[in-house]
Scaffold this motif. Structure first.
Motif, short mmCIF file in Angstrom:
data_model
loop_
_atom_site.label_atom_id
_atom_site.label_comp_id
_atom_site.label_asym_id
_atom_site.label_seq_id
_atom_site.Cartn_x
_atom_site.Cartn_y
_atom_site.Cartn_z
N ALA A 127 0.16 20.52 25.35
CA ALA A 127 -0.79 21.41 24.69
C ALA A 127 -2.20 21.07 25.14
N GLU A 128 -3.01 22.09 25.30
CA GLU A 128 -4.40 21.88 25.65
C GLU A 128 -5.25 22.97 25.03
N PRO A 129 -6.50 22.65 24.67
CA PRO A 129 -7.36 23.68 24.09
C PRO A 129 -7.83 24.68 25.14
N GLY A 130 -8.09 25.89 24.70
CA GLY A 130 -8.57 26.94 25.59
C GLY A 130 -9.05 28.12 24.78
N THR A 131 -9.12 29.27 25.41
CA THR A 131 -9.49 30.51 24.72
C THR A 131 -8.56 31.63 25.16
N ALA A 132 -8.44 32.65 24.34
CA ALA A 132 -7.65 33.83 24.67
C ALA A 132 -8.21 35.02 23.92
N GLU A 133 -8.04 36.20 24.48
CA GLU A 133 -8.57 37.42 23.87
C GLU A 133 -7.50 38.09 23.00
N TYR A 134 -7.89 38.46 21.79
CA TYR A 134 -7.01 39.15 20.86
C TYR A 134 -7.65 40.46 20.43
N LEU A 135 -6.81 41.40 19.99
CA LEU A 135 -7.30 42.65 19.43
C LEU A 135 -7.49 42.47 17.93
N THR A 136 -8.66 42.88 17.43
CA THR A 136 -8.93 42.85 16.00
C THR A 136 -9.29 44.26 15.53
N ASP A 137 -9.54 44.41 14.24
CA ASP A 137 -9.90 45.73 13.72
C ASP A 137 -11.33 46.11 14.08
N ARG A 138 -12.03 45.21 14.75
CA ARG A 138 -13.38 45.52 15.25
C ARG A 138 -13.45 45.30 16.76
N GLY A 139 -12.32 45.50 17.44
CA GLY A 139 -12.31 45.39 18.88
C GLY A 139 -11.79 44.06 19.38
N PRO A 140 -11.83 43.84 20.71
CA PRO A 140 -11.33 42.59 21.29
C PRO A 140 -12.22 41.41 20.91
N LEU A 141 -11.59 40.24 20.74
CA LEU A 141 -12.31 39.05 20.31
C LEU A 141 -11.73 37.83 21.02
N GLU A 142 -12.61 37.04 21.64
CA GLU A 142 -12.22 35.81 22.32
C GLU A 142 -12.20 34.68 21.29
N LEU A 143 -11.03 34.03 21.15
CA LEU A 143 -10.86 33.00 20.12
C LEU A 143 -10.44 31.67 20.75
N PRO A 144 -10.82 30.55 20.13
CA PRO A 144 -10.26 29.26 20.55
C PRO A 144 -8.76 29.23 20.25
N VAL A 145 -7.98 28.69 21.20
CA VAL A 145 -6.52 28.65 21.04
C VAL A 145 -6.00 27.29 21.49
N TRP A 146 -4.76 27.02 21.12
CA TRP A 146 -3.98 25.97 21.75
C TRP A 146 -3.05 26.63 22.75
N ARG A 147 -3.05 26.13 23.97
CA ARG A 147 -2.15 26.63 25.01
C ARG A 147 -0.98 25.66 25.14
N PHE A 148 0.20 26.15 24.86
CA PHE A 148 1.41 25.33 24.90
C PHE A 148 2.23 25.66 26.14
N ARG A 149 2.68 24.63 26.83
CA ARG A 149 3.61 24.83 27.95
C ARG A 149 5.00 24.46 27.47
N THR A 150 5.95 25.35 27.76
CA THR A 150 7.32 25.12 27.32
C THR A 150 8.08 24.30 28.35
N VAL A 151 9.25 23.86 27.98
CA VAL A 151 10.10 23.08 28.88
C VAL A 151 10.53 23.91 30.08
N PHE A 152 10.45 25.24 29.99
CA PHE A 152 10.84 26.11 31.10
C PHE A 152 9.66 26.44 32.01
N GLY A 153 8.44 26.08 31.61
CA GLY A 153 7.29 26.34 32.46
C GLY A 153 6.40 27.47 32.02
N SER A 154 6.78 28.21 31.00
CA SER A 154 5.92 29.28 30.51
C SER A 154 4.80 28.71 29.63
N THR A 155 3.74 29.49 29.47
CA THR A 155 2.60 29.09 28.65
C THR A 155 2.35 30.13 27.57
#
Length: 266
Positions: A127-155
């Motif tokens: 896991a590592e900190p990062g950011t990702a864009e989400y849709l909200t009721d007031r438009g797109p919003l960039e939020l702090p996230v945790w990025r998880f890598r799975t045992v299969f290689g996906s994030t």
């Protein structure tokens, strides 16, 4: 009374009875107000539309299929080295920047697994900190996230912002996008109701219910045919102009099934 009239000797001629199917059909509206909080001070609760779990990078081939099976169980297990939790972070919200509290990896994994079904959990190896864009009721919003890598290689990403900052996190369904220039006159799209063969065009009008913390917009039929025939899978939309008594402000805008509109300022 109808039975008594039928037995009378000198009963008056029967009157025409209106066909109930010709009466206007009113759209179903919520039985009570939407439980959005009354916002007195910033920040306004974040209304994130859709799932907080956001795919960032998928693994190819058979591993991706295995990943889908594991992810659909809704349970996760973190086996990596847990990084330290970042301190409160400034986030540019639609109503202005705000310093929001963040939560650690273990809390996020527990939230991701809440309500999961039976089955082996999906293993998260880092896991590592990062950011990702989400849709909200007031438009797109960039939020702090945790990025998880799975045992299969996906994030996968999940918001690192404390859950109390959100309204109904993970429970908000999307209605459609609404546009406005002043927050009073709204352009609201709804699925159109084309006329069935042999019927007059269906005539609909918007119905607005305003509350202190929410606004509900629905439709009711005011004329034309019933429109109960089989329709195409992809229905066109029709836009209605709705004028509110007060500016929308911090209130949440929902349809008659409590799905949330994404309000965009023109």
């Amino acid at each position: 009374m109808a039975l008594l009239a039928g037995c009378a000797v000198d009963a008056a001629p029967p009157q025409a009875v209106p066909d109930p199917s010709s009466a206007p059909a009113v759209a179903v509206t919520p039985t009570g107000p939407v439980d959005f909080p009354l916002v007195a001070d910033a920040p306004r609760p974040i209304v994130l539309i859709g799932s907080p779990r956001k795919p960032i990078e998928n693994a190819p081939g058979e591993k991706e299929k295995m990943l889908a099976v594991g992810a659909n169980s809704g349970r996760y297990a973190f086996t990596g080295v847990e990084p330290p939790t970042p301190g409160p972070t400034s986030v540019p919200l639609p109503d202005g920047p705000a310093t929001l509290p963040l939560v650690g990896v273990r809390e996020v994994v527990a939230a991701m697994s809440a309500g999961g079904r039976e089955g082996a959990p999906l293993e998260l190896v880092s896991a590592e900190p990062g950011t990702a864009e989400y849709l909200t009721d007031r438009g797109p919003l960039e939020l702090p996230v945790w990025r998880f890598r799975t045992v299969f290689g996906s994030t996968w990403a999940w918001p690192a912002v404390a859950p109390e900052v959100f309204w109904r996190l993970g429970e908000v369904d999307y209605a459609r996008q609404v546009t406005t220039s002043d927050g009073v006159e709204l352009e609201v799209p709804f699925y159109a109701s084309p006329a069935c063969p042999g019927e007059e065009p269906v005539v609909m009008e918007p119905v607005v219910t305003e509350g202190m913390t929410s606004v509900v917009v629905g439709l009711r039929r005011v004329g034309g045919g019933l429109g109960n025939c089989v329709r195409a899978l992809l229905q066109p939309t029709e836009t209605y102009t709705v004028k509110l008594e007060e500016p929308l402000g911090t209130r949440v805008l929902v349809d008659e099934e409590e799905r949330v509109f994404d309000v965009t300022i023109r």
